[in-house]
Design a protein around this motif. Structure first.
Motif, PDB file in Angstrom:
ATOM      1  N   VAL A  19       0.841  -1.198   0.000  1.00  0.00           N
ATOM      2  CA  VAL A  19       0.000   0.000   0.000  1.00  0.00           C
ATOM      3  C   VAL A  19       0.876   1.247   0.000  1.00  0.00           C
ATOM      4  O   VAL A  19       2.059   1.201   0.329  1.00  0.00           O
ATOM      5  N   SER A  20       0.268   2.361  -0.360  1.00  0.00           N
ATOM      6  CA  SER A  20       0.945   3.658  -0.332  1.00  0.00           C
ATOM      7  C   SER A  20       0.112   4.622   0.503  1.00  0.00           C
ATOM      8  O   SER A  20      -0.610   5.468  -0.036  1.00  0.00           O
ATOM      9  N   PRO A  21       0.184   4.521   1.838  1.00  0.00           N
ATOM     10  CA  PRO A  21      -0.645   5.381   2.680  1.00  0.00           C
ATOM     11  C   PRO A  21      -0.211   6.836   2.667  1.00  0.00           C
ATOM     12  O   PRO A  21      -0.933   7.711   3.140  1.00  0.00           O
ATOM     13  N   SER A  22       0.985   7.108   2.129  1.00  0.00           N
ATOM     14  CA  SER A  22       1.502   8.478   2.082  1.00  0.00           C
ATOM     15  C   SER A  22       1.599   8.976   0.652  1.00  0.00           C
ATOM     16  O   SER A  22       0.787   9.767   0.204  1.00  0.00           O
ATOM     17  N   SER A  23       2.601   8.487  -0.073  1.00  0.00           N
ATOM     18  CA  SER A  23       2.874   8.988  -1.417  1.00  0.00           C
ATOM     19  C   SER A  23       2.833   7.849  -2.428  1.00  0.00           C
ATOM     20  O   SER A  23       3.288   6.737  -2.149  1.00  0.00           O
ATOM     21  N   GLY A  24       2.326   8.150  -3.617  1.00  0.00           N
ATOM     22  CA  GLY A  24       2.258   7.157  -4.683  1.00  0.00           C
ATOM     23  C   GLY A  24       3.505   7.125  -5.543  1.00  0.00           C
ATOM     24  O   GLY A  24       3.418   6.960  -6.769  1.00  0.00           O
ATOM     25  N   LEU A  25       4.674   7.233  -4.940  1.00  0.00           N
ATOM     26  CA  LEU A  25       5.927   7.281  -5.686  1.00  0.00           C
ATOM     27  C   LEU A  25       6.201   6.051  -6.554  1.00  0.00           C
ATOM     28  O   LEU A  25       6.971   6.157  -7.519  1.00  0.00           O
ATOM     29  N   PRO A  26       5.608   4.872  -6.272  1.00  0.00           N
ATOM     30  CA  PRO A  26       5.808   3.777  -7.223  1.00  0.00           C
ATOM     31  C   PRO A  26       5.416   4.133  -8.654  1.00  0.00           C
ATOM     32  O   PRO A  26       5.961   3.577  -9.606  1.00  0.00           O
ATOM     33  N   GLY A  27       4.470   5.059  -8.811  1.00  0.00           N
ATOM     34  CA  GLY A  27       4.072   5.470 -10.145  1.00  0.00           C
ATOM     35  C   GLY A  27       5.101   6.333 -10.843  1.00  0.00           C
ATOM     36  O   GLY A  27       5.170   6.363 -12.067  1.00  0.00           O
ATOM     37  N   LEU A  28       5.929   7.056 -10.070  1.00  0.00           N
ATOM     38  CA  LEU A  28       6.952   7.911 -10.650  1.00  0.00           C
ATOM     39  C   LEU A  28       8.275   7.185 -10.834  1.00  0.00           C
ATOM     40  O   LEU A  28       9.026   7.480 -11.766  1.00  0.00           O
ATOM     41  N   PHE A  29       8.581   6.266  -9.920  1.00  0.00           N
ATOM     42  CA  PHE A  29       9.855   5.558  -9.950  1.00  0.00           C
ATOM     43  C   PHE A  29       9.600   4.053  -9.911  1.00  0.00           C
ATOM     44  O   PHE A  29       9.712   3.410  -8.861  1.00  0.00           O
ATOM     45  N   PRO A  30       9.243   3.482 -11.054  1.00  0.00           N
ATOM     46  CA  PRO A  30       8.884   2.060 -11.047  1.00  0.00           C
ATOM     47  C   PRO A  30      10.062   1.117 -10.810  1.00  0.00           C
ATOM     48  O   PRO A  30       9.846  -0.004 -10.356  1.00  0.00           O
ATOM     49  N   ARG A  31      11.309   1.533 -11.117  1.00  0.00           N
ATOM     50  CA  ARG A  31      12.428   0.587 -11.010  1.00  0.00           C
ATOM     51  C   ARG A  31      12.613   0.053  -9.598  1.00  0.00           C
ATOM     52  O   ARG A  31      12.626  -1.164  -9.396  1.00  0.00           O
TER      53      ARG A  31
END
Length: 348
Positions: A19-31
């Motif tokens: 889960v991303s309870p704070s920031s959805g950074l997986p969408g910006l930095f998928p590696r």
């Protein structure tokens, strides 16, 4: 407030929520995110389950709360791990269903801004785990740090005592996640100096509480996830770490001073302070500047302790914050700090 208890542990082969309870950074930095997911599958034998907001930047607090509710309520999901931190998880707390999280307890892993949820779970009577995010620890370039991997594996799958030990080498210099070359080699490291102790003439065993210092200050200001009767923290072990925003020594002292004025610091007979992160992209300190920053931060902590908790036993440079390697600390679980033996043992 109920005494925190340990939720059941997952086993290899189980499903684990990401889960991303704070920031959805997986969408910006998928590696680093995809690398972390692969290691969950291949090295830990777990099956990650994603939710609608996990990879989405700008998800609303309600959407993130919905993901948490779905993860905790799903009987097929045996643990919950944060993708990364952020800076606004405090807006999710008022939307959480306290009874749902209390009645469906699961191990939650996260740190930094996830201090919010860890403190909330503590208040619900659920032990959480400070550490082990997908993008940072599991998605580390090259390979997971062996100390991190060993600690995370023990926290995920086992119950019982686990002795922490100082890292012989460590790192806090980040590399650009957007650059593919970042993931071709492991981060460089430098020698560690071991732990240092104050008032190490006793043994303290108690339940841990604390987390990221900046986030704690926000929680105290907003009066969220803080026990109404702060005597619940009496006899506990306070854990504190600071972030990549590199708060200055004056700010660190002022936050601790406010905690002291509130009467919080004296409730904890032992304090574990994480090794200070002393480099960021915005402030790329050279080794001399970094050493001075860390020394100034330690002096600020010692100053606050002298003023408000002079008898507290303190250990500095424990590897559980924003530096690498990262040891997992049970949040609300038992921590034993043995001053005469210079040993720290946590119970997973």
């Amino acid at each position: 407030m109920p005494t925190p208890s340990y939720p059941p542990k997952p086993s290899p082969g189980d499903r684990i929520a990401v889960v991303s309870p704070s920031s959805g950074l997986p969408g910006l930095f998928p590696r680093p995110y995809e690398l972390g997911l692969a290691r969950l599958r291949e090295e830990f034998g777990l099956e990650p389950v994603e939710y609608p907001a996990t990879r989405r930047m700008g998800a609303t607090p309600q959407e993130r709360a919905d993901d948490l509710h779905a993860a905790f309520a799903d009987p097929e999901v045996k643990a919950v791990v944060a993708s990364i931190g952020g800076d606004d998880q405090i807006t999710v707390l008022p939307l959480l269903d306290r009874e749902l999280l209390r009645s469906c307890p699961k191990p939650f892993f996260g740190w930094s801004d996830n201090t919010n949820l860890l403190a909330f779970l503590y208040d619900c009577g659920v032990v959480g785990y400070h550490g082990g995010s997908v993008m940072c620890e599991l998605g580390r370039p090259g390979a997971m740090h062996p100390m991190t991997a060993e600690s995370l594996r023990a926290a995920l799958f086992t119950s019982g005592p686990y002795e922490l030990r100082p890292a012989e080498r460590w790192n806090d210099v980040d590399r650009d996640w957007a650059d593919p070359a970042t993931f071709e080699s492991e981060p460089r490291s430098r020698p560690g100096g071991g732990w240092s102790w104050i008032n190490a003439d006793r043994v303290v065993e108690g339940r841990s509480w604390g987390g990221n210092l900046e986030i704690l200050s926000w929680l105290l200001m907003a009066d969220r996830a803080i026990a109404r009767d702060e005597s619940a923290y009496d006899g506990g072990v306070l854990i504190l770490e600071t972030s990549e925003e590199l708060p200055g020594a004056t700010e660190v002292f002022r936050i601790l001073r406010c905690m002291g004025e509130r009467g919080l610091l004296r409730r904890f007979p032992a304090l574990l302070t994480a090794r200070a992160k002393s480099w960021s992209f915005e402030r790329p300190n050279n080794p001399q500047q970094a050493a001075r920053y860390a020394a100034d931060q330690r002096a600020a902590v010692e100053r606050a302790l002298r003023a408000y908790a002079p008898d507290t036993m303190a250990v500095f440079d424990v590897d559980f914050g924003h530096t690498d390697p990262q040891l997992v600390i049970p949040y609300g679980g038992t921590v034993r700090v043995d001053g005469p033996a210079r040993r720290i043992t946590v119970t997973y």
